[in-house]
Design a protein around this motif. Structure first.
Motif, PDB file in Angstrom:
ATOM      1  N   CYS A 197       0.852  -1.188   0.000  1.00 61.22           N
ATOM      2  CA  CYS A 197       0.000   0.000   0.000  1.00 61.22           C
ATOM      3  C   CYS A 197       0.884   1.233   0.000  1.00 61.22           C
ATOM      4  CB  CYS A 197      -0.903  -0.005   1.235  1.00 61.22           C
ATOM      5  SG  CYS A 197      -1.797   1.549   1.545  1.00 61.22           S
ATOM      6  N   LYS A 198       0.410   2.279  -0.649  1.00 59.84           N
ATOM      7  CA  LYS A 198       1.053   3.591  -0.545  1.00 59.84           C
ATOM      8  C   LYS A 198      -0.014   4.610  -0.198  1.00 59.84           C
ATOM      9  CE  LYS A 198       4.212   6.150   0.045  1.00 59.84           C
ATOM     10  NZ  LYS A 198       5.090   5.839   1.169  1.00 59.84           N
ATOM     11  N   CYS A 199       0.259   5.446   0.803  1.00 61.94           N
ATOM     12  CA  CYS A 199      -0.697   6.463   1.239  1.00 61.94           C
ATOM     13  C   CYS A 199      -0.335   7.819   0.673  1.00 61.94           C
ATOM     14  CB  CYS A 199      -0.752   6.526   2.762  1.00 61.94           C
ATOM     15  SG  CYS A 199      -1.635   5.117   3.489  1.00 61.94           S
ATOM     16  N   PHE A 200      -1.361   8.650   0.486  1.00 62.46           N
ATOM     17  CA  PHE A 200      -1.236   9.939  -0.183  1.00 62.46           C
ATOM     18  C   PHE A 200      -1.914  11.029   0.630  1.00 62.46           C
ATOM     19  CE2 PHE A 200      -0.720   6.686  -3.286  1.00 62.46           C
ATOM     20  CZ  PHE A 200       0.146   7.183  -4.251  1.00 62.46           C
ATOM     21  N   ALA A 201      -1.713  12.265   0.218  1.00 62.71           N
ATOM     22  CA  ALA A 201      -2.270  13.411   0.928  1.00 62.71           C
ATOM     23  C   ALA A 201      -3.782  13.537   0.745  1.00 62.71           C
ATOM     24  CB  ALA A 201      -1.583  14.702   0.472  1.00 62.71           C
ATOM     25  N   ALA A 250      -9.324  14.749   8.890  1.00 58.45           N
ATOM     26  CA  ALA A 250      -8.067  14.459   8.205  1.00 58.45           C
ATOM     27  C   ALA A 250      -8.336  14.130   6.737  1.00 58.45           C
ATOM     28  CB  ALA A 250      -7.354  13.286   8.868  1.00 58.45           C
ATOM     29  N   LEU A 251      -7.403  14.523   5.876  1.00 60.33           N
ATOM     30  CA  LEU A 251      -7.450  14.195   4.456  1.00 60.33           C
ATOM     31  C   LEU A 251      -6.380  13.159   4.150  1.00 60.33           C
ATOM     32  CD1 LEU A 251      -7.812  17.663   2.681  1.00 60.33           C
ATOM     33  CD2 LEU A 251      -9.580  15.932   2.977  1.00 60.33           C
ATOM     34  N   GLY A 252      -6.722  12.202   3.299  1.00 56.24           N
ATOM     35  CA  GLY A 252      -5.733  11.211   2.907  1.00 56.24           C
ATOM     36  C   GLY A 252      -6.284  10.248   1.883  1.00 56.24           C
ATOM     37  N   PHE A 256       1.043  12.878  11.081  1.00 54.66           N
ATOM     38  CA  PHE A 256      -0.057  13.084  12.012  1.00 54.66           C
ATOM     39  C   PHE A 256      -1.365  12.572  11.433  1.00 54.66           C
ATOM     40  CE2 PHE A 256      -3.417  15.842  13.933  1.00 54.66           C
ATOM     41  CZ  PHE A 256      -3.367  15.297  15.204  1.00 54.66           C
ATOM     42  N   GLU A 257      -1.590  12.809  10.128  1.00 52.39           N
ATOM     43  CA  GLU A 257      -2.801  12.287   9.487  1.00 52.39           C
ATOM     44  C   GLU A 257      -2.810  10.761   9.505  1.00 52.39           C
ATOM     45  OE1 GLU A 257      -1.548  15.120   8.768  1.00 52.39           O
ATOM     46  OE2 GLU A 257      -3.324  16.406   8.677  1.00 52.39           O
ATOM     47  N   ALA A 258      -1.652  10.148   9.271  1.00 59.26           N
ATOM     48  CA  ALA A 258      -1.581   8.687   9.329  1.00 59.26           C
ATOM     49  C   ALA A 258      -1.976   8.186  10.718  1.00 59.26           C
ATOM     50  CB  ALA A 258      -0.174   8.218   8.973  1.00 59.26           C
TER      51      ALA A 258
END
Length: 384
Positions: free
Chosen positions: A81-85, A216-218, A246-248
């Protein structure tokens, strides 16, 4: 009540738990650092060559974000997995990371508006697209081209929440060596497992149910290690849509309550949909679970708390009036939080065109946690 996978419940309830690495902390510490020292220059050179795996600079990998990525990959049964803004950051990386000039995308079902806007911009770079609203292989096959490289789907789809034949579409795509991707945000990883059905890539807006608190946005992309690594180097690292640590951490916290929240979203959303389906001031309701056996159910365990309905008379102006009369439903974009929300299907009056796919009088509801009886009473009063 929806029957959730016990393995998923364990993953969510232990989201981010790292007893060995973090002294038993229930959630990991927030690695609020932009860069990470290495013992030797050789170590630095080694890790710069594998930034998708090792924290070197937080534009690539961050320890807190990496815990979330591992958790989401486990929930979706993916390798990586890759997380984004943001969710659009994730979708943009899939398109830019996998496609080139001359390629063609086929979008299947009702698709999130900004995704289609991005596809229209890609035409300037020589990437074309078509859209098929009928989610069966027979309807899709004639729209596939020799240059089709990606079938991008939503199921349930945006706004109308129709489902499609995911296994049939996957089989068709694999026979033609075409990649498949799906935006699984509405279903969440708990209610639908597209990778188990053969879909290559799953995209999420974590801002919705995964976070669950509208704070939170992500976004996230899950799939095989090979595909995620390709997206990492071709798009993620170059476009810079980085999820902050912090969002993670907030999303890891949100995952711990996702099963409980989702059960109530599902139960209350279905109760509201059934109430509205019998209401004389409602023309129709768009909710996939109103049909006892919806087409293309696949391995879906139920629906979340997002659905829409069409006011029976009065068009766009009447829909706006009903929305404004609602007290417990906030007027806002997005969805998936603890609070109930309502929004019109159009930003302005589209007129009385009977061919509109999205009815002028459509209202979309995000059912929160206020309780079904209170929300039904609010709707009944607003529709009177």
């Amino acid at each position: 009540m929806i029957d959730l996978d016990p393995h998923d419940l364990r993953i969510c309830l232990r989201a981010g738990e790292g007893a060995d690495a973090h002294g038993g902390a229930v959630l990991p510490p927030i690695a609020q650092a932009s860069l990470f020292r290495k013992a030797t220059m050789q170590d630095l050179h080694r890790d710069l060559a594998r930034e998708h795996l090792t924290a070197t600079y937080s534009r690539g990998t961050n320890p807190t974000v990496q815990v979330l990525e591992t958790t989401l990959a486990a929930l979706e049964r993916g390798e990586a997995c890759k997380c984004f803004a943001s969710g659009m950051g994730a979708i943009g990386a899939v398109l830019f990371g996998l496609l080139k000039a001359g390629d063609h995308i086929l979008f299947v079902n009702d698709i999130y508006g900004p995704t289609l806007e991005l596809a229209r911009r890609l035409a300037d770079f020589g990437i074309s697209h078509d859209q098929c609203f009928t989610g069966s292989p027979d309807a899709i096959a004639p729209l596939l081209r020799e240059e089709t490289r990606l079938i991008f789907m939503e199921s349930p789809g945006s706004t109308r929440f129709g489902t499609i034949d995911l296994p049939g579409i996957v089989a068709l795509a694999r026979n033609r060596d075409i990649l498949t991707a799906i935006d699984n945000t509405v279903a969440t990883p708990l209610l639908q497992k597209p990778i188990a059905l053969g879909v290559d890539l799953v995209v999420h807006s974590c801002s919705k149910y995964i976070g669950g608190h509208s704070d939170a946005l992500g976004g996230a992309v899950i799939g095989s290690a090979q595909l995620v690594e390709r997206i990492f180097y071709n798009a993620y690292m170059l476009m810079g849509a980085v999820m902050p640590p912090f969002e993670a951490w907030l999303f890891l916290r949100g995952l711990m309550t996702l099963p409980t929240r989702l059960r109530q979203h599902h139960a209350d959303g279905l109760a509201l949909a059934r109430f509205l389906a019998q209401h004389p001031a409602v023309a129709r309701v768009f909710h996939p679970d109103l049909d006892a056996a919806p087409e293309g159910a696949g391995n879906r365990r139920g629906h979340s708390g997002l659905f829409a309905f069409e006011v029976a008379a009065g068009g766009f102006a009447r829909a706006v009036e009903v929305a404004n009369r609602l007290d417990l439903f906030g007027k806002a974009v997005s969805w998936g939080g603890a609070e109930s929300l309502v929004i019109t299907g159009h930003k302005r009056d589209p007129g009385a065109d009977p061919t509109l796919r999205i009815p002028a009088a459509l209202l979309r509801l995000s059912v929160g946690l206020e309780g079904a009886s209170a929300l039904i009473a609010d709707l009944d009063r607003a529709l009177a």
